[in-house]
Motif scaffolding. Structure first.
Motif, PDB file in Angstrom:
ATOM      1  N   PHE A  70     -11.597   7.384   6.307  1.00 16.24           N
ATOM      2  CA  PHE A  70     -10.017   7.079   6.515  1.00 16.24           C
ATOM      3  C   PHE A  70     -10.688   5.912   6.418  1.00 16.24           C
ATOM      4  O   PHE A  70     -11.242   4.657   7.500  1.00 16.24           O
ATOM      5  N   GLU A  71     -10.020   4.868   5.203  1.00 18.00           N
ATOM      6  CA  GLU A  71      -9.869   3.314   5.622  1.00 18.00           C
ATOM      7  C   GLU A  71      -8.060   3.751   6.233  1.00 18.00           C
ATOM      8  O   GLU A  71      -7.553   3.492   6.095  1.00 18.00           O
ATOM      9  N   ILE A  72      -8.599   3.548   7.682  1.00 21.65           N
ATOM     10  CA  ILE A  72      -7.316   3.350   8.457  1.00 21.65           C
ATOM     11  C   ILE A  72      -6.322   1.963   8.344  1.00 21.65           C
ATOM     12  O   ILE A  72      -7.049   0.993   8.649  1.00 21.65           O
ATOM     13  N   TRP A  73      -5.602   1.215   8.036  1.00 21.67           N
ATOM     14  CA  TRP A  73      -5.020   0.294   7.434  1.00 21.67           C
ATOM     15  C   TRP A  73      -3.582  -0.358   7.871  1.00 21.67           C
ATOM     16  O   TRP A  73      -2.738   0.518   8.409  1.00 21.67           O
ATOM     17  N   GLN A  74      -4.096  -1.203   8.807  1.00 23.17           N
ATOM     18  CA  GLN A  74      -2.315  -1.303   9.336  1.00 23.17           C
ATOM     19  C   GLN A  74      -1.705  -3.110   9.598  1.00 23.17           C
ATOM     20  O   GLN A  74      -2.525  -4.096   9.004  1.00 23.17           O
ATOM     21  N   TYR A  75      -0.455  -3.322   8.727  1.00 20.13           N
ATOM     22  CA  TYR A  75       0.325  -4.987   8.057  1.00 20.13           C
ATOM     23  C   TYR A  75       0.318  -5.369  10.009  1.00 20.13           C
ATOM     24  O   TYR A  75       0.526  -4.401  10.981  1.00 20.13           O
ATOM     25  N   THR A  76      -0.432  -6.491  10.296  1.00 22.51           N
ATOM     26  CA  THR A  76       0.525  -7.359  11.392  1.00 22.51           C
ATOM     27  C   THR A  76       1.082  -8.584  10.937  1.00 22.51           C
ATOM     28  O   THR A  76       1.619  -8.759  12.391  1.00 22.51           O
ATOM     29  N   SER A  77       1.285  -8.709  10.220  1.00 24.93           N
ATOM     30  CA  SER A  77       2.192  -9.626   9.845  1.00 24.93           C
ATOM     31  C   SER A  77       3.620  -9.332   9.134  1.00 24.93           C
ATOM     32  O   SER A  77       4.250 -10.323   9.201  1.00 24.93           O
ATOM     33  N   ARG A  78       3.858  -7.431   8.956  1.00 24.52           N
ATOM     34  CA  ARG A  78       5.276  -7.221   8.803  1.00 24.52           C
ATOM     35  C   ARG A  78       5.049  -6.286   9.353  1.00 24.52           C
ATOM     36  O   ARG A  78       4.338  -5.347   9.916  1.00 24.52           O
ATOM     37  N   VAL A  79       6.542  -5.849   9.738  1.00 21.45           N
ATOM     38  CA  VAL A  79       6.603  -3.664   9.638  1.00 21.45           C
ATOM     39  C   VAL A  79       6.414  -2.702   9.103  1.00 21.45           C
ATOM     40  O   VAL A  79       7.459  -3.582   8.006  1.00 21.45           O
ATOM     41  N   PRO A  80       5.640  -2.536   8.588  1.00 19.76           N
ATOM     42  CA  PRO A  80       5.043  -1.396   8.101  1.00 19.76           C
ATOM     43  C   PRO A  80       6.107   0.077   7.398  1.00 19.76           C
ATOM     44  O   PRO A  80       6.605   0.046   8.628  1.00 19.76           O
ATOM     45  N   GLU A  81       6.553  -0.506   6.104  1.00 20.67           N
ATOM     46  CA  GLU A  81       8.043   1.012   5.755  1.00 20.67           C
ATOM     47  C   GLU A  81       7.237   1.986   5.468  1.00 20.67           C
ATOM     48  O   GLU A  81       6.015   2.444   5.065  1.00 20.67           O
ATOM     49  N   ALA A  82       8.279   3.111   5.950  1.00 22.52           N
ATOM     50  CA  ALA A  82       7.999   5.019   5.536  1.00 22.52           C
ATOM     51  C   ALA A  82       9.351   4.842   4.300  1.00 22.52           C
ATOM     52  O   ALA A  82       9.949   3.774   3.939  1.00 22.52           O
ATOM     53  N   PRO A  83       8.558   5.868   3.603  1.00 20.29           N
ATOM     54  CA  PRO A  83       9.661   5.397   2.632  1.00 20.29           C
ATOM     55  C   PRO A  83      11.087   5.747   2.731  1.00 20.29           C
ATOM     56  O   PRO A  83      11.498   5.898   4.164  1.00 20.29           O
ATOM     57  N   LYS A  84      11.852   5.458   2.303  1.00 17.84           N
ATOM     58  CA  LYS A  84      13.168   5.597   2.125  1.00 17.84           C
ATOM     59  C   LYS A  84      13.444   6.980   2.045  1.00 17.84           C
ATOM     60  O   LYS A  84      15.079   6.973   2.219  1.00 17.84           O
ATOM     61  N   PHE A  85      12.959   7.708   1.700  1.00 19.66           N
ATOM     62  CA  PHE A  85      13.806   9.149   1.033  1.00 19.66           C
ATOM     63  C   PHE A  85      12.536  10.404   1.913  1.00 19.66           C
ATOM     64  O   PHE A  85      11.041   9.740   1.879  1.00 19.66           O
ATOM     65  N   LYS A  86      12.870  11.284   2.196  1.00 16.62           N
ATOM     66  CA  LYS A  86      11.125  12.701   2.147  1.00 16.62           C
ATOM     67  C   LYS A  86      10.589  12.779   0.874  1.00 16.62           C
ATOM     68  O   LYS A  86      10.358  13.217   0.372  1.00 16.62           O
ATOM     69  N   PRO A  87       8.644  12.407   1.097  1.00 18.18           N
ATOM     70  CA  PRO A  87       8.503  13.349  -0.109  1.00 18.18           C
ATOM     71  C   PRO A  87       8.297  13.886  -0.046  1.00 18.18           C
ATOM     72  O   PRO A  87       8.277  15.090   0.882  1.00 18.18           O
ATOM     73  N   GLN A  88       8.778  14.675  -1.227  1.00 18.01           N
ATOM     74  CA  GLN A  88       8.521  16.399  -1.755  1.00 18.01           C
ATOM     75  C   GLN A  88       6.676  16.520  -2.375  1.00 18.01           C
ATOM     76  O   GLN A  88       7.111  15.705  -3.517  1.00 18.01           O
ATOM     77  N   LEU A  89       7.217  18.266  -2.529  1.00 21.68           N
ATOM     78  CA  LEU A  89       6.059  17.809  -2.747  1.00 21.68           C
ATOM     79  C   LEU A  89       6.647  17.684  -4.734  1.00 21.68           C
ATOM     80  O   LEU A  89       7.336  18.471  -4.860  1.00 21.68           O
ATOM     81  N   GLY A  90       5.421  17.604  -5.199  1.00 17.69           N
ATOM     82  CA  GLY A  90       6.337  16.999  -7.249  1.00 17.69           C
ATOM     83  C   GLY A  90       6.294  15.873  -7.117  1.00 17.69           C
ATOM     84  O   GLY A  90       6.551  14.921  -7.877  1.00 17.69           O
ATOM     85  N   ASP A  91       6.918  14.911  -6.412  1.00 16.86           N
ATOM     86  CA  ASP A  91       6.808  13.253  -6.263  1.00 16.86           C
ATOM     87  C   ASP A  91       5.441  12.567  -6.345  1.00 16.86           C
ATOM     88  O   ASP A  91       4.474  12.977  -6.304  1.00 16.86           O
ATOM     89  N   LEU A  92       6.000  11.134  -7.217  1.00 19.05           N
ATOM     90  CA  LEU A  92       4.287  10.690  -8.380  1.00 19.05           C
ATOM     91  C   LEU A  92       3.288   9.881  -7.023  1.00 19.05           C
ATOM     92  O   LEU A  92       4.198   9.917  -5.751  1.00 19.05           O
TER      93      LEU A  92
END
Length: 353
Positions: A70-92
């Motif tokens: 795992f490359e565990i990766w965190q922005y420290t100069s900005r707040v990392p964003e979550a998806p604006k919607f709940k990803p569903q199976l089949g989303d790209l």
């Protein structure tokens, strides 16, 4: 010489706190060996970070039982964003990482005892393999799936990632991409229907085209014995209009940010990708360093924009306390590293219970 793919080196995971991420994956998946840790500026991914460099903190962690890291990766100069919607199976895009287990029932009981969110019960996939799904502490989906290829000893009965479930818009086009460039040329399953074993996932009761791919030839290269076999599972929604998982977000934001392959001969790979219509979108150059490791990294996009990373490793630490660093430029490209050498990484293990 053509290019060599040794296997899945790592899955990139964007998190809001890199140390909490490492702790969770350490305690629950046994990803307890940090290969490198570095806080620095990410200034080479500009096509995917709004055209601006950003500060970040990253830890690459592995499990000596086998599989990728795992490359565990965190922005420290900005707040990392979550998806604006709940990803569903089949989303790209990169939807769910596959984690290998030597005993699926024991893994199920372990996660249950740790109060990890488990989705449904143990099921059989179309290949007859036992598997089940969980969410980590950061809302990412993982498939725990039985496997019989192992490398060394670990502290959990799971190993590292051995593949990914990927949402696509045209499954035949994606089969061609993952087969021709990445060597997943063996189609283990390819059908259309409603799948009971996927029903626990969001939108999982819908109808899908579904394909499971692997590589017909045993992987070779320095880390091939550690990485082992791997699988790409493609799903195409039939009665649902998919969205891109990383729609209107940056690479490095929350979720699975890339699928990375360890390779040899970057110039040959570049020609193959260009000829296939998937040229490098990022080229980090041959002298890139990340913490105690060094190499050459590049990126391409799959047909739906999911990011595929390639890393040609030049240097990596084996035993940091003794200043033992491995120079991979002086070793035969196809030859696996001695087992004892990679198993020496256990002395870098960080136990968290």
């Amino acid at each position: 010489m053509s290019y060599i793919i040794s296997g899945i080196q790592q899955v990139g995971i964007g998190v809001s706190n890199v140390h909490k991420g490492f702790e969770w994956y350490n305690k629950n998946f046994g990803m307890d060996i940090p290969v490198f840790e570095e806080a620095a500026e990410a200034n080479l991914m500009l096509p995917y970070t709004g055209g601006k460099p950003h500060q970040r903190h990253a830890i690459l962690a592995i499990n000596l039982k086998g599989g990728g890291g795992f490359e565990i990766w965190q922005y420290t100069s900005r707040v990392p964003e979550a998806p604006k919607f709940k990803p569903q199976l089949g989303d790209l895009g990169l939807y769910c990482a596959k984690i290998k287990s030597e005993n699926v029932e024991q893994s199920f009981e372990f996660f249950k005892s740790k109060k990890v969110t488990i989705l449904g019960n143990i099921q059989l996939n179309p290949l007859g393999k036992k598997h089940f799904f969980i969410k980590d502490g950061f809302d990412n989906l993982f498939e725990i799936i039985e496997d019989d290829v192992w490398f060394g000893k670990g502290l959990k009965n799971t190993g590292g990632p051995v593949g990914m479930i990927i949402g696509v818009s045209d499954i035949e086009r994606s089969i061609k991409f993952y087969s021709s460039i990445l060597g997943y040329d063996k189609v283990l399953f390819n059908n259309e229907g409603v799948y009971e074993d996927l029903s626990v996932l969001p939108q999982g009761t819908n109808q899908f085209k579904r394909a499971i791919l692997t590589h017909s030839k045993k992987r070779v290269g320095p880390f091939s014995e550690l990485f082992g076999n791997s699988y790409i599972e493609l799903v195409q929604a039939q009665n649902y209009t998919p969205r891109k998982v990383f729609e209107n977000r940056f690479w490095g934001d929350l979720g699975f940010i890339h699928l990375c392959f360890d390779i040899k001969n970057m110039s040959a790979l570049q020609k193959a990708c260009t000829d296939a219509g998937h040229p490098f979108t990022v080229d980090g150059g041959a002298g890139f360093e990340m913490g105690e490791a060094a190499g050459h990294f590049t990126y391409i996009e799959d047909p739906d924009g999911a990011l595929i990373e390639f890393v040609e490793t030049k240097k990596m630490p084996i035993l940091k306390k003794l200043n033992w660093y491995l120079d991979l430029t002086k070793r035969p490209a196809e030859k696996p590293l001695p087992t004892w050498m990679l198993k020496a990484l256990k002395f870098n293990r960080k136990k968290m219970e």
